[in-house]
Scaffold this motif. Structure first.
Motif, PDB file in Angstrom:
ATOM      1  N   VAL A 143      25.523  24.996  24.722  1.00  0.00           N
ATOM      2  CA  VAL A 143      24.591  25.432  25.537  1.00  0.00           C
ATOM      3  C   VAL A 143      24.936  24.162  26.604  1.00  0.00           C
ATOM      4  CG1 VAL A 143      21.968  25.826  25.822  1.00  0.00           C
ATOM      5  CG2 VAL A 143      23.348  26.142  23.959  1.00  0.00           C
ATOM      6  N   ASP A 144      24.803  24.694  28.225  1.00  0.00           N
ATOM      7  CA  ASP A 144      24.979  23.918  28.961  1.00  0.00           C
ATOM      8  C   ASP A 144      23.083  23.199  28.967  1.00  0.00           C
ATOM      9  OD1 ASP A 144      27.655  23.716  29.906  1.00  0.00           O
ATOM     10  OD2 ASP A 144      26.960  26.685  30.053  1.00  0.00           O
ATOM     11  N   GLN A 145      22.530  23.542  29.294  1.00  0.00           N
ATOM     12  CA  GLN A 145      20.985  22.935  29.691  1.00  0.00           C
ATOM     13  C   GLN A 145      20.032  23.056  28.706  1.00  0.00           C
ATOM     14  OE1 GLN A 145      20.675  21.056  32.548  1.00  0.00           O
ATOM     15  NE2 GLN A 145      22.336  21.622  33.602  1.00  0.00           N
ATOM     16  N   MET A 146      19.713  22.575  28.048  1.00  0.00           N
ATOM     17  CA  MET A 146      19.358  22.661  26.707  1.00  0.00           C
ATOM     18  C   MET A 146      17.537  22.020  26.995  1.00  0.00           C
ATOM     19  SD  MET A 146      19.012  22.308  22.534  1.00  0.00           S
ATOM     20  CE  MET A 146      21.254  22.691  22.533  1.00  0.00           C
ATOM     21  N   TYR A 147      16.788  22.414  28.171  1.00  0.00           N
ATOM     22  CA  TYR A 147      15.399  21.349  27.963  1.00  0.00           C
ATOM     23  C   TYR A 147      14.572  22.590  27.097  1.00  0.00           C
ATOM     24  CZ  TYR A 147      17.100  20.406  32.857  1.00  0.00           C
ATOM     25  OH  TYR A 147      18.610  20.443  33.988  1.00  0.00           O
ATOM     26  N   TYR A 148      14.803  23.601  26.522  1.00  0.00           N
ATOM     27  CA  TYR A 148      13.427  24.591  26.197  1.00  0.00           C
ATOM     28  C   TYR A 148      14.224  25.345  24.491  1.00  0.00           C
ATOM     29  CZ  TYR A 148      10.297  23.686  29.906  1.00  0.00           C
ATOM     30  OH  TYR A 148       9.579  23.325  31.079  1.00  0.00           O
ATOM     31  N   ALA A 149      13.978  25.079  24.252  1.00  0.00           N
ATOM     32  CA  ALA A 149      14.452  26.709  23.129  1.00  0.00           C
ATOM     33  C   ALA A 149      13.360  27.896  22.739  1.00  0.00           C
ATOM     34  CB  ALA A 149      14.813  26.543  21.659  1.00  0.00           C
ATOM     35  N   TYR A 150      14.233  29.011  22.970  1.00  0.00           N
ATOM     36  CA  TYR A 150      13.834  30.413  23.545  1.00  0.00           C
ATOM     37  C   TYR A 150      13.742  31.029  22.220  1.00  0.00           C
ATOM     38  CZ  TYR A 150      13.761  29.106  28.072  1.00  0.00           C
ATOM     39  OH  TYR A 150      13.645  27.909  29.486  1.00  0.00           O
ATOM     40  N   VAL A 151      12.281  31.840  21.212  1.00  0.00           N
ATOM     41  CA  VAL A 151      12.505  32.225  20.294  1.00  0.00           C
ATOM     42  C   VAL A 151      12.363  34.242  20.250  1.00  0.00           C
ATOM     43  CG1 VAL A 151      11.058  32.440  18.064  1.00  0.00           C
ATOM     44  CG2 VAL A 151      11.155  30.539  19.208  1.00  0.00           C
ATOM     45  N   LEU A 152      13.664  34.095  19.894  1.00  0.00           N
ATOM     46  CA  LEU A 152      13.654  35.387  20.141  1.00  0.00           C
ATOM     47  C   LEU A 152      13.506  36.562  18.918  1.00  0.00           C
ATOM     48  CD1 LEU A 152      17.133  35.590  22.488  1.00  0.00           C
ATOM     49  CD2 LEU A 152      14.481  35.385  22.975  1.00  0.00           C
ATOM     50  N   ASP A 153      13.376  37.641  18.974  1.00  0.00           N
ATOM     51  CA  ASP A 153      13.114  39.065  17.242  1.00  0.00           C
ATOM     52  C   ASP A 153      15.227  39.442  17.213  1.00  0.00           C
ATOM     53  OD1 ASP A 153      13.643  41.230  19.301  1.00  0.00           O
ATOM     54  OD2 ASP A 153      11.394  41.232  18.947  1.00  0.00           O
ATOM     55  N   GLN A 154      14.581  40.270  16.958  1.00  0.00           N
ATOM     56  CA  GLN A 154      16.945  40.548  16.523  1.00  0.00           C
ATOM     57  C   GLN A 154      16.716  41.780  17.559  1.00  0.00           C
ATOM     58  OE1 GLN A 154      16.788  42.481  12.528  1.00  0.00           O
ATOM     59  NE2 GLN A 154      15.964  40.458  11.890  1.00  0.00           N
ATOM     60  N   ARG A 155      15.678  41.751  18.561  1.00  0.00           N
ATOM     61  CA  ARG A 155      16.853  42.759  19.832  1.00  0.00           C
ATOM     62  C   ARG A 155      16.232  41.954  20.706  1.00  0.00           C
ATOM     63  NH1 ARG A 155      12.963  48.227  19.278  1.00  0.00           N
ATOM     64  NH2 ARG A 155      14.464  48.429  21.328  1.00  0.00           N
ATOM     65  N   GLN A 156      16.885  40.732  20.247  1.00  0.00           N
ATOM     66  CA  GLN A 156      16.572  39.818  21.149  1.00  0.00           C
ATOM     67  C   GLN A 156      15.325  39.851  22.591  1.00  0.00           C
ATOM     68  OE1 GLN A 156      19.377  37.357  22.088  1.00  0.00           O
ATOM     69  NE2 GLN A 156      19.151  38.159  20.061  1.00  0.00           N
ATOM     70  N   HIS A 157      14.311  39.970  21.549  1.00  0.00           N
ATOM     71  CA  HIS A 157      13.030  40.307  22.773  1.00  0.00           C
ATOM     72  C   HIS A 157      12.416  38.830  22.679  1.00  0.00           C
ATOM     73  CE1 HIS A 157      12.397  44.746  22.927  1.00  0.00           C
ATOM     74  NE2 HIS A 157      13.077  44.949  23.308  1.00  0.00           N
TER      75      HIS A 157
END
Length: 437
Positions: A143-157
């Motif tokens: 990952v080039d830019q790791m400012y934040y981590a995004y929490v996704l469900d199994q369908r990438q929502h």
């Protein structure tokens, strides 16, 4: 004997001289850098200059440098190369990156989809904080830019977002869903880059997620990309304000025929506009013949109107760019500028008044008509400056309403418009006051 550039800190001196070097000199100096310095220097270049370097390298070396780029940066280089070279540069990428880049190329380069990076830090809501940190540590090289981590469900929502600081300060046993923020700010792939930059600025974000129509996360636009957007938009607006079409390439890389073509159009339009000034002058030649002194103050009157209009245009365009003014605010603006125009006209008129009386007292320049001449100049300045201010402030609104770039209401265009109307205002007032006496 080594040159100064070769003996000093490589990248620092190359940065200082880069834009003044010819293409062969750039490639020569780039090759002289150490391997680590080459990579850092190459990644900091603009897409245009990266393409310039790639074209100067042997074909067998190009894939190394293309694969060094993040997918969004690789897409920028390919767009810079043009449609005819698209397949050639796509072939330099590995298969996963190629698929990502092809997806990015489907979007316009001035939309969020064209700016976004499809590689970002993803987390599952059921993971613990400790598991999330371990996972992100493994993902960091990818990952080039790791400012934040995004929490996704199994369908990438997208469910939530968590900063690295929040993760490191949270209880390691807590699930990520209890740490993440759910009041989300996001953009769509077709969101205009100006709107994206405004959202990032207003919310003070380091990156903003991009969600498709089904609310699935497809990438992020980082603050680094926004800085480039702001710089590009500012350059275009400044060039428009100067009365020229925006250049597509840096000044020194723009060919002379292209430079002439970009500037000739506006100059021709402004020249045609100034012809109306000559027509207005001929219409009032009898008035000028009766009182030649009117011609002496003509440059002063006209330039004051043009300057006040240019000021108003610049202020309104800047306010529009920052989002301080919208179309619905036109009446508030015209009311403020009307008062400001009258006040500025009075100030300049009083200065003109003082000058006339001073010259009359010292040199006897204007004779017995000095008081009425001074009143004519005072009234003319108030009228011309007020009109210039109103015209300059309203032109950006008119252009925005027509779907055009407000920066096209350039200072030369406003000045040309005020030249014609200023002449009419000046001689009409002179005819009513001075010539009647």
């Amino acid at each position: 004997m080594p040159t100064e550039l070769e003996t000093a800190s490589g990248t620092e001196h190359l940065w200082e001289r880069w834009h003044g070097l010819s293409h062969p000199e750039r490639i020569k100096r780039f090759r002289e850098l150490h391997t680590g310095e080459k990579a850092d220097f190459f990644l900091e270049l603009s897409a245009h200059d990266q393409l310039d370097v790639l074209r100067g390298l042997p074909p067998e070396q190009r894939h190394v440098w293309m694969r060094l780029l993040a997918p969004d940066d690789a897409a920028d280089v390919i767009q810079e190369a043009g449609p005819e070279k698209r397949d050639e540069f796509l072939a330099l990428l590995d298969d996963p990156t190629r698929r990502e880049v092809i997806a990015l190329l489907a979007y316009k380069d001035d939309e969020a989809g064209g700016l976004m990076n499809p590689r970002f830090a993803r987390l599952r809501p059921e993971s613990t904080v400790d598991e999330a940190i371990s996972y992100l540590r493994r993902e960091a090289p990818i990952v080039d830019q790791m400012y934040y981590a995004y929490v996704l469900d199994q369908r990438q929502h997208l469910l939530g977002v968590v900063s690295l600081r929040q993760l490191f300060s949270a209880d390691p046993a807590k699930p990520v869903r209890e740490v993440m923020k759910t009041d989300l700010v996001w953009v769509e792939p077709d969101t205009d880059q100006k709107k994206v930059s405004t959202i990032v600025r207003d919310n003070r974000l380091l990156a903003v997620p991009v969600l498709d129509a089904e609310h699935r996360m497809v990438g992020i636009v980082t603050v680094d990309d926004i800085v480039d957007v702001v710089e590009e938009e500012a350059s275009r607006d400044i060039q428009n304000l100067g009365g020229t079409e925006a250049l597509d390439r840096p000044y020194l890389h723009t060919t002379l025929p292209e430079m002439v073509r970009k500037r000739a159009g506006w100059l021709a339009i402004l020249f045609l506009g100034e012809m109306f000034t000559a027509t207005a002058m001929s219409f009032f030649e009898d008035e000028i013949a009766k009182a030649v002194v009117l011609a002496l103050f003509l440059p002063l009157i006209i330039s004051s109107g043009g300057n006040s209009g240019s000021q108003a245009t610049s202020l309104v365009i800047q306010a529009m760019a920052l989002g301080d003014i919208r179309l619905r605010d036109w009446f508030r603006v015209i009311r403020r500028e009307l008062i400001a125009g009258v006040a500025l006209g009075v100030i300049l008129g009083l200065i003109g008044l003082a000058r006339i009386f001073a010259w009359q007292r010292l040199f006897g320049t204007y004779g017995p008509q000095t008081p009425i001449l001074a009143l004519t100049i005072l009234c003319a300045l108030i009228g011309v400056v007020t009109f210039g201010t109103l015209a300059g402030s309203m032109l950006p609104f008119i252009l925005r309403r027509c779907g055009l770039n407000p920066a096209s209401a350039s200072a030369p265009f406003v000045a040309t418009l005020v030249d014609v109307t200023g002449l009419v205002i000046y001689f009409t007032i002179a005819k009513a006051l001075l010539l009647r006496h």
